[in-house]
Design a protein around this motif. Structure first.
Motif, PDB file in Angstrom:
ATOM      1  N   UNK A 124      -5.228  12.296   0.656  1.00  0.00           N
ATOM      2  CA  UNK A 124      -4.220  11.832  -0.422  1.00  0.00           C
ATOM      3  C   UNK A 124      -4.953  10.701  -1.326  1.00  0.00           C
ATOM      4  N   UNK A 125      -4.308  10.359  -2.224  1.00  0.00           N
ATOM      5  CA  UNK A 125      -4.635   9.020  -2.870  1.00  0.00           C
ATOM      6  C   UNK A 125      -3.823   7.890  -2.398  1.00  0.00           C
ATOM      7  N   UNK A 126      -4.476   6.805  -2.148  1.00  0.00           N
ATOM      8  CA  UNK A 126      -4.010   5.591  -1.623  1.00  0.00           C
ATOM      9  C   UNK A 126      -4.073   4.613  -2.825  1.00  0.00           C
ATOM     10  N   UNK A 127      -2.946   4.028  -3.223  1.00  0.00           N
ATOM     11  CA  UNK A 127      -2.688   2.896  -4.060  1.00  0.00           C
ATOM     12  C   UNK A 127      -2.384   1.642  -3.554  1.00  0.00           C
ATOM     13  N   UNK A 133      -5.729   1.692  -9.579  1.00  0.00           N
ATOM     14  CA  UNK A 133      -6.113   2.856  -9.750  1.00  0.00           C
ATOM     15  C   UNK A 133      -6.010   4.024  -8.805  1.00  0.00           C
ATOM     16  N   UNK A 134      -6.135   3.585  -7.646  1.00  0.00           N
ATOM     17  CA  UNK A 134      -6.142   4.265  -6.433  1.00  0.00           C
ATOM     18  C   UNK A 134      -7.451   4.486  -5.975  1.00  0.00           C
ATOM     19  N   UNK A 135      -7.536   5.191  -4.709  1.00  0.00           N
ATOM     20  CA  UNK A 135      -8.579   5.681  -4.134  1.00  0.00           C
ATOM     21  C   UNK A 135      -8.197   6.876  -3.617  1.00  0.00           C
ATOM     22  N   UNK A 136      -8.944   8.151  -3.944  1.00  0.00           N
ATOM     23  CA  UNK A 136      -8.785   9.577  -3.590  1.00  0.00           C
ATOM     24  C   UNK A 136      -9.442   9.612  -2.440  1.00  0.00           C
ATOM     25  N   UNK A 137      -8.712  10.083  -1.355  1.00  0.00           N
ATOM     26  CA  UNK A 137      -9.482  10.218   0.140  1.00  0.00           C
ATOM     27  C   UNK A 137      -9.423  11.620   0.514  1.00  0.00           C
ATOM     28  N   UNK A 138     -10.601  12.259   0.987  1.00  0.00           N
ATOM     29  CA  UNK A 138     -10.499  13.491   1.509  1.00  0.00           C
ATOM     30  C   UNK A 138     -11.095  13.370   2.958  1.00  0.00           C
ATOM     31  N   UNK A 196       0.865  -1.128  -0.036  1.00  0.00           N
ATOM     32  CA  UNK A 196      -0.061   0.119  -0.030  1.00  0.00           C
ATOM     33  C   UNK A 196       0.695   1.150   0.097  1.00  0.00           C
ATOM     34  N   UNK A 197       0.497   2.283  -0.949  1.00  0.00           N
ATOM     35  CA  UNK A 197       1.389   3.458  -1.052  1.00  0.00           C
ATOM     36  C   UNK A 197       0.231   4.582  -0.840  1.00  0.00           C
ATOM     37  N   UNK A 198       0.766   5.672  -0.281  1.00  0.00           N
ATOM     38  CA  UNK A 198       0.057   7.115  -0.299  1.00  0.00           C
ATOM     39  C   UNK A 198       0.674   7.960  -1.307  1.00  0.00           C
ATOM     40  N   UNK A 199       0.003   8.708  -1.989  1.00  0.00           N
ATOM     41  CA  UNK A 199       0.674   9.618  -3.121  1.00  0.00           C
ATOM     42  C   UNK A 199       0.012  11.326  -2.767  1.00  0.00           C
TER      43      UNK A 199
END
Lengths: 110, 112
Positions: free
Chosen positions: A86-89, A102-107, A35-38
């Protein structure tokens, strides 16, 4: 061919809420899942690595689980904060280098 | 210990020009790889290397060339740049496929 899917594509939650991000993959013959954060316009920060023999990994408020047989992983974030936005990949490692979702964009809203 | 470094950070090319994106790691990692990231497409593997002198193609190799003459360096060459190669490029390295992958900060490339 390995395919990785992340649901939802975007998520907005109020501060303090616990949340779960989902990742699924089609081929269970994996070595590991990462798991990554971007952050916007930035590079990738590694959060957690789960080996195929492991069921979960924890780091602070983050907990990642892996069910290899069903092709699923979840990333649990406890007591979310605006700084978690952030976006989590999710990425799966197997006989070739990582295959990414493709990621989840979290707010997280204060 | 600098980890994975990439140069340049930003680059603008005209269609047809060639250039090399540089990637270096100081962790003595055998595995190195190149990805591109495009909006709505996620990160896709371009080429990878399992050691000096050994490279292989990933999902989107067309238009790119690689070689690996040393353990530390894995340059990515664009032979004749096209607008479709406008993207953010990330390099990564690891001890092996079963180990954690470490990413560089990326190169943002625009082809006009």
């Amino acid at each position: 061919k390995q395919e990785v899917t992340q649901i939802p594509a975007a998520l907005s939650v109020p501060e303090g809420e616990n949340l779960v991000l989902n990742c699924s993959f089609t081929d269970s013959a994996i070595y590991n899942l990462q798991w990554f954060r971007q952050d916007p316009g930035k590079g990738l920060t590694s959060l957690l690595l789960i080996q195929s023999s492991q069921r979960e990994q924890t780091s602070g408020r983050l907990n990642a689980s892996l069910d290899k047989s069903s092709g699923r992983s979840t990333l649990y974030i406890a007591a979310s904060q605006p700084g978690d936005s952030a976006t989590y990949l999710c990425a799966v490692g197997s006989s070739t280098p990582l295959v990414f979702g493709k990621g989840t964009r979290l707010s997280v809203i204060a | 210990n600098a980890g994975v470094t990439q140069t340049p950070k930003f680059q603008v090319l005209k269609t047809g020009q060639s250039m090399t994106l540089q990637c270096a790691q100081d962790m003595n990692h055998e595995y190195m790889s190149w990805y591109r990231q495009d909006p709505g497409m996620g990160l896709r593997l371009i080429h990878y290397s399992v050691g000096a002198g050994i490279t292989d193609q990933g999902e989107v190799p067309n238009g790119y060339n690689v070689s690996r003459s040393t353990t530390e360096d894995f340059p990515l060459r664009l032979l004749s740049a096209a607008p479709s190669q406008t993207s953010v490029y990330f390099c990564a390295s690891s001890r092996g496929l079963a180990f954690e992958q470490y990413f560089g900060p990326g190169t943002r490339l625009t082809v006009t």
